[in-house]
Design a protein around this motif. Structure first.
Motif, PDB file in Angstrom:
ATOM      1  N   VAL A  26     -16.248 -49.004 -16.555  1.00 19.91           N
ATOM      2  CA  VAL A  26     -15.129 -49.973 -16.815  1.00 19.91           C
ATOM      3  C   VAL A  26     -15.702 -51.747 -18.243  1.00 19.91           C
ATOM      4  O   VAL A  26     -16.001 -52.773 -17.251  1.00 19.91           O
ATOM      5  CB  VAL A  26     -14.435 -50.366 -16.366  1.00 19.91           C
ATOM      6  CG1 VAL A  26     -12.557 -51.739 -17.298  1.00 19.91           C
ATOM      7  CG2 VAL A  26     -13.339 -49.254 -15.967  1.00 19.91           C
ATOM      8  N   LEU A 301     -13.776 -44.197 -24.371  1.00 15.52           N
ATOM      9  CA  LEU A 301     -12.276 -43.794 -24.506  1.00 15.52           C
ATOM     10  C   LEU A 301     -12.647 -45.615 -25.161  1.00 15.52           C
ATOM     11  O   LEU A 301     -12.798 -46.593 -24.348  1.00 15.52           O
ATOM     12  CB  LEU A 301     -11.638 -44.188 -23.333  1.00 15.52           C
ATOM     13  CG  LEU A 301     -11.301 -42.845 -23.084  1.00 15.52           C
ATOM     14  CD1 LEU A 301     -10.457 -43.098 -21.951  1.00 15.52           C
ATOM     15  CD2 LEU A 301     -10.694 -41.634 -23.988  1.00 15.52           C
ATOM     16  N   PRO A 304      -8.003 -48.111 -24.453  1.00 14.00           N
ATOM     17  CA  PRO A 304      -6.881 -46.613 -24.611  1.00 14.00           C
ATOM     18  C   PRO A 304      -5.752 -46.705 -24.479  1.00 14.00           C
ATOM     19  O   PRO A 304      -4.783 -46.296 -24.273  1.00 14.00           O
ATOM     20  CB  PRO A 304      -7.429 -46.124 -23.451  1.00 14.00           C
ATOM     21  CG  PRO A 304      -8.425 -47.379 -22.519  1.00 14.00           C
ATOM     22  CD  PRO A 304      -9.411 -47.236 -23.270  1.00 14.00           C
ATOM     23  N   ILE A 320      -8.210 -41.214 -15.920  1.00 12.36           N
ATOM     24  CA  ILE A 320      -9.033 -41.316 -15.688  1.00 12.36           C
ATOM     25  C   ILE A 320     -10.064 -41.265 -14.398  1.00 12.36           C
ATOM     26  O   ILE A 320     -11.400 -40.768 -14.845  1.00 12.36           O
ATOM     27  CB  ILE A 320      -9.637 -42.847 -15.779  1.00 12.36           C
ATOM     28  CG1 ILE A 320      -9.114 -43.043 -17.545  1.00 12.36           C
ATOM     29  CG2 ILE A 320     -10.547 -43.593 -15.819  1.00 12.36           C
ATOM     30  CD1 ILE A 320      -8.939 -44.516 -17.761  1.00 12.36           C
ATOM     31  N   LEU A 329     -17.541 -41.545 -17.518  1.00 13.61           N
ATOM     32  CA  LEU A 329     -17.239 -42.388 -18.472  1.00 13.61           C
ATOM     33  C   LEU A 329     -17.231 -43.448 -19.044  1.00 13.61           C
ATOM     34  O   LEU A 329     -18.299 -44.367 -18.331  1.00 13.61           O
ATOM     35  CB  LEU A 329     -15.950 -42.100 -17.794  1.00 13.61           C
ATOM     36  CG  LEU A 329     -14.774 -40.820 -17.610  1.00 13.61           C
ATOM     37  CD1 LEU A 329     -13.480 -40.680 -17.214  1.00 13.61           C
ATOM     38  CD2 LEU A 329     -15.165 -40.460 -18.918  1.00 13.61           C
ATOM     39  N   ILE A 331     -15.010 -46.563 -20.697  1.00 19.77           N
ATOM     40  CA  ILE A 331     -14.132 -47.610 -21.274  1.00 19.77           C
ATOM     41  C   ILE A 331     -13.691 -48.668 -21.132  1.00 19.77           C
ATOM     42  O   ILE A 331     -14.730 -49.694 -20.732  1.00 19.77           O
ATOM     43  CB  ILE A 331     -12.642 -47.787 -20.021  1.00 19.77           C
ATOM     44  CG1 ILE A 331     -12.577 -45.298 -18.893  1.00 19.77           C
ATOM     45  CG2 ILE A 331     -11.515 -47.099 -20.352  1.00 19.77           C
ATOM     46  CD1 ILE A 331     -12.849 -44.657 -20.094  1.00 19.77           C
ATOM     47  N   SER A 333     -12.019 -52.001 -22.471  1.00 23.66           N
ATOM     48  CA  SER A 333     -10.381 -52.728 -22.077  1.00 23.66           C
ATOM     49  C   SER A 333      -9.986 -53.447 -21.875  1.00 23.66           C
ATOM     50  O   SER A 333     -10.895 -55.213 -21.519  1.00 23.66           O
ATOM     51  CB  SER A 333      -9.874 -51.817 -20.442  1.00 23.66           C
ATOM     52  OG  SER A 333      -8.695 -51.701 -20.527  1.00 23.66           O
TER      53      SER A 333
END
Length: 368
Positions: A26, A301, A304, A320, A329, A331, A333
């Motif tokens: 993340v 992503l 998201p 997720i 993944l 991400i 954010s």
């Protein structure tokens, strides 16, 4: 075959960053810190493998607008000041792409195209020894190891504006190179779903089986129906039911055209996708993307949580975490709450960014 480390140099606000990655990553930080620049840099590797490097950089305004615009810092080499470098290290391969400015030519109108300066591919990527190098390109000439282990000159002149991946003929002769190209091509990126009025996602579409959601979500209804038909619908219905407790979603088919419908408590007729809110459509796209029956090795992503009410974040976090069992993944954010919610389900690598004097940095790293 997951990504162990990314290195980005000379791209927009990124002067020089090396990021160790884990299964679930993340990336967060305030507006303008460079989160989207990291996302775009990773996507450039995918576009290069697809033969779309020049087009992807054109969308950034051309190579000149994509390059690091800051001055040299302590430890920088002048050689690096005019180059954009992207490198990805996996457990079995290590790939690096270096792009620079084109030579100004009076006879050419394409002076915003990139110029690929160098490409390298090493096996067992932890040490970049000459003996481990199976592809070496400089400008328009390349040397590769073929299927017999012989080092040969690539028998064609390469186009200067594209990666060798986008020009590779007879891929069966270069199995390692072909394997990495296909790996990079299969990465998936979801940045902006087409939820505006009149978009394809809001109108009935001819349906074909779709184990992969399109990058803009345009085949949402067909991708939803594919998940249901293949028997992967338990978690799909459970998560959507958690997010929208008074609603049920299904696919309506008329003359081969698929459309999402929503039945909602208190409303006497089903609502068509053209009537869905932007946030509802975005959430359904995220659900279908993350529950793909054909999960990719790597999925990214970008923000998201956009357009989603915070009540939907627990369901998104669960999705997720579930998807990270099958795909690595990335991400990006704005939401600290989303990272906290994801941690309730699984471990994650939280990369917090800041910008200092125009340069994107990882919070807590030494800065000079």
């Amino acid at each position: 075959m997951s990504i162990e480390q990314l290195q980005i140099r000379g791209f927009r606000s990124v002067r020089d960053l090396t990021l160790p990655l884990q299964q679930l990553n993340v990336v967060s930080g305030p507006n303008g810190c460079g989160k989207s620049n990291l996302y775009k840099a990773v996507r450039l590797l995918h576009e290069a493998a697809c033969g779309q490097l020049a087009l992807a950089l054109a969308e950034e305004g051309g190579i000149q607008k994509a390059m690091w615009a800051g001055g040299l810092r302590q430890g920088d080499r002048r050689h690096d000041a005019k180059r954009l470098s992207l490198a990805v290290q996996m457990d079995d391969m290590d790939y690096q792409l270096e792009v620079g400015f084109p030579e100004p030519l009076a006879t050419s109108l394409f002076n915003l195209d990139p110029l690929v300066k160098e490409e390298h591919l090493w096996m067992s990527g932890h040490q970049r020894r000459p003996s481990a190098c199976i592809m070496q390109r400089k400008n328009q000439t390349a040397f590769l190891h073929n299927i017999d282990g012989e080092r040969i000159a690539y028998p064609a002149v390469l186009h200067p504006e594209e990666s060798l991946f986008g020009q590779l003929g007879e891929p069966h002769r270069y199995p390692e190179l072909s394997q990495l190209r296909e790996r990079l091509r299969q990465w998936r990126f979801y940045h902006e779903f087409a939820v505006w009025p009149g978009s394809p996602i809001r109108a009935p579409q001819i349906g074909v089986r779709a184990p992969v959601l399109a990058h803009d979500g345009s085949n949402l209804a067909a991708a939803w129906a594919t998940i249901v038909e293949r028997g992967h619908h338990e978690l799909l219905f459970e998560v959507v039911g958690e997010a929208f407790p008074d609603s049920e979603f299904h696919v309506d088919v008329q003359n081969g055209r698929f459309q999402m419908l929503m039945s909602r408590k208190g409303i006497l007729r089903p609502l068509e996708s053209a009537e869905f809110s932007d946030g509802t459509l975005r959430f359904l796209c995220l659900v279908v993307a993350l529950l793909s029956p054909r999960p990719p090795q790597f999925m990214a992503l970008n923000e998201p949580e956009n357009s989603l009410h915070e009540d939907l974040l627990p369901a998104l976090a669960r999705l997720i975490a579930e998807a990270s069992q099958f795909s690595q993944l990335w991400i990006t954010s704005h939401s600290p709450k989303l990272a906290t919610l994801i941690r309730q389900h699984t471990a994650l690598n939280h990369i917090e960014l800041e910008q200092i004097e125009g340069e994107t940095r990882v919070v807590g790293e030494a800065w000079v």
